[in-house]
Design an enzyme around this catalytic site. Sequence first.
Site, short mmCIF file in Angstrom:
data_model
loop_
_atom_site.label_atom_id
_atom_site.label_comp_id
_atom_site.label_asym_id
_atom_site.label_seq_id
_atom_site.Cartn_x
_atom_site.Cartn_y
_atom_site.Cartn_z
CB SER A 1 5.09 5.29 4.14
OG SER A 1 5.50 6.34 4.98
CG ASN B 1 -1.79 1.24 1.31
OD1 ASN B 1 -2.41 1.62 0.30
ND2 ASN B 1 -1.88 1.88 2.47
CG ASP C 1 -3.07 3.63 6.65
OD1 ASP C 1 -3.13 3.03 5.57
OD2 ASP C 1 -3.82 4.57 6.95
CG HIS D 1 -0.71 6.28 4.53
ND1 HIS D 1 -2.09 6.29 4.54
CD2 HIS D 1 -0.31 7.15 5.49
CE1 HIS D 1 -2.50 7.12 5.48
NE2 HIS D 1 -1.44 7.66 6.07
C1 GAR Z 1 -2.62 9.10 -3.22
O1 GAR Z 1 -2.12 10.30 -2.68
C2 GAR Z 1 -2.49 7.97 -2.23
O2 GAR Z 1 -1.33 8.03 -1.45
C3 GAR Z 1 -3.70 8.20 -1.38
O3 GAR Z 1 -4.73 8.56 -2.29
C4 GAR Z 1 -4.15 9.19 -3.42
C5 GAR Z 1 -4.60 8.48 -4.67
O4 GAR Z 1 -4.23 9.16 -5.84
N1 GAR Z 1 -4.03 7.03 -0.63
C6 GAR Z 1 -4.63 7.05 0.55
O5 GAR Z 1 -4.95 8.07 1.13
C7 GAR Z 1 -4.88 5.68 1.16
N2 GAR Z 1 -5.56 5.79 2.40
P1 GAR Z 1 -4.20 8.41 -7.25
O6 GAR Z 1 -5.57 7.76 -7.45
O7 GAR Z 1 -3.97 9.50 -8.24
O8 GAR Z 1 -3.10 7.41 -7.22
#
Ligand code: GAR
Length: 196
Positions: free
Chosen positions: A136, A107, A145, A109
């Site tokens: 991370s 994952n 997480d 985060h």
């Molecule tokens: C990213 O910033 C990712 O790290 C975050 O959502 C966004 C997705 O963007 N993830 C979380 O918050 C997980 N809890 P993307 O769809 O453009 O990759």
Amino acid sequence: HKRVAILISGGGSNMVSLVDSMVGDHPARPCLVLSNDAEAGGLKKAAARGIPTAAVDHRPFKGDRAAFEAELLKPLEQAQPDIICLAGFMRVLTGDFVSRFQGRMLNIHPSLLPKFKGLNTHARAIEAGETEHGCSVHEVTAALDDGPILGQARIRIEAGDSAESLAAKVLIWEHKLYPAVLRRYANGDRTPVLLP
Ligand code: GAR
């Protein structure tokens, strides 16, 4: 090649960075992009790259996570992934689901874990008066997480930063970090990637 399934909920910019990295001498190739939302923008981007896609809407299950996950498992079992990458996948998975893929699910985060698990990480980092922030990649375990950290990218928080400016700055590093970690991981190397 190792087979990689990528789970998304939205625009899928991290998914695109992973997919575009899996070329040439890379030890893995994408086998599926799966979303909990049929309207997720990332599904079209994946299809345009010739990757099989599937969607399982979580909403009809009304919080019955086990029933939702039973449906999510169907396309995954068909795709037979060696590695699963959560990339902006915004549903919490049960310990039962996670344990099926123990040791092969990653994952990303948007915080320097173990700080700021959960949502609204950028606003919380500013609120807490942090001077550093980042992202991370970790192995997924039953706890949210949590799990062994496989890589981090750090940035400085500047005086004028907002949650939005931080999100944009961190996302640029997400797109470097996740492909770097996946390449190592697919080679069987769990040494953390530290950026910049
Ligand atoms: C990213 O910033 C990712 O790290 C975050 O959502 C966004 C997705 O963007 N993830 C979380 O918050 C997980 N809890 P993307 O769809 O453009 O990759």
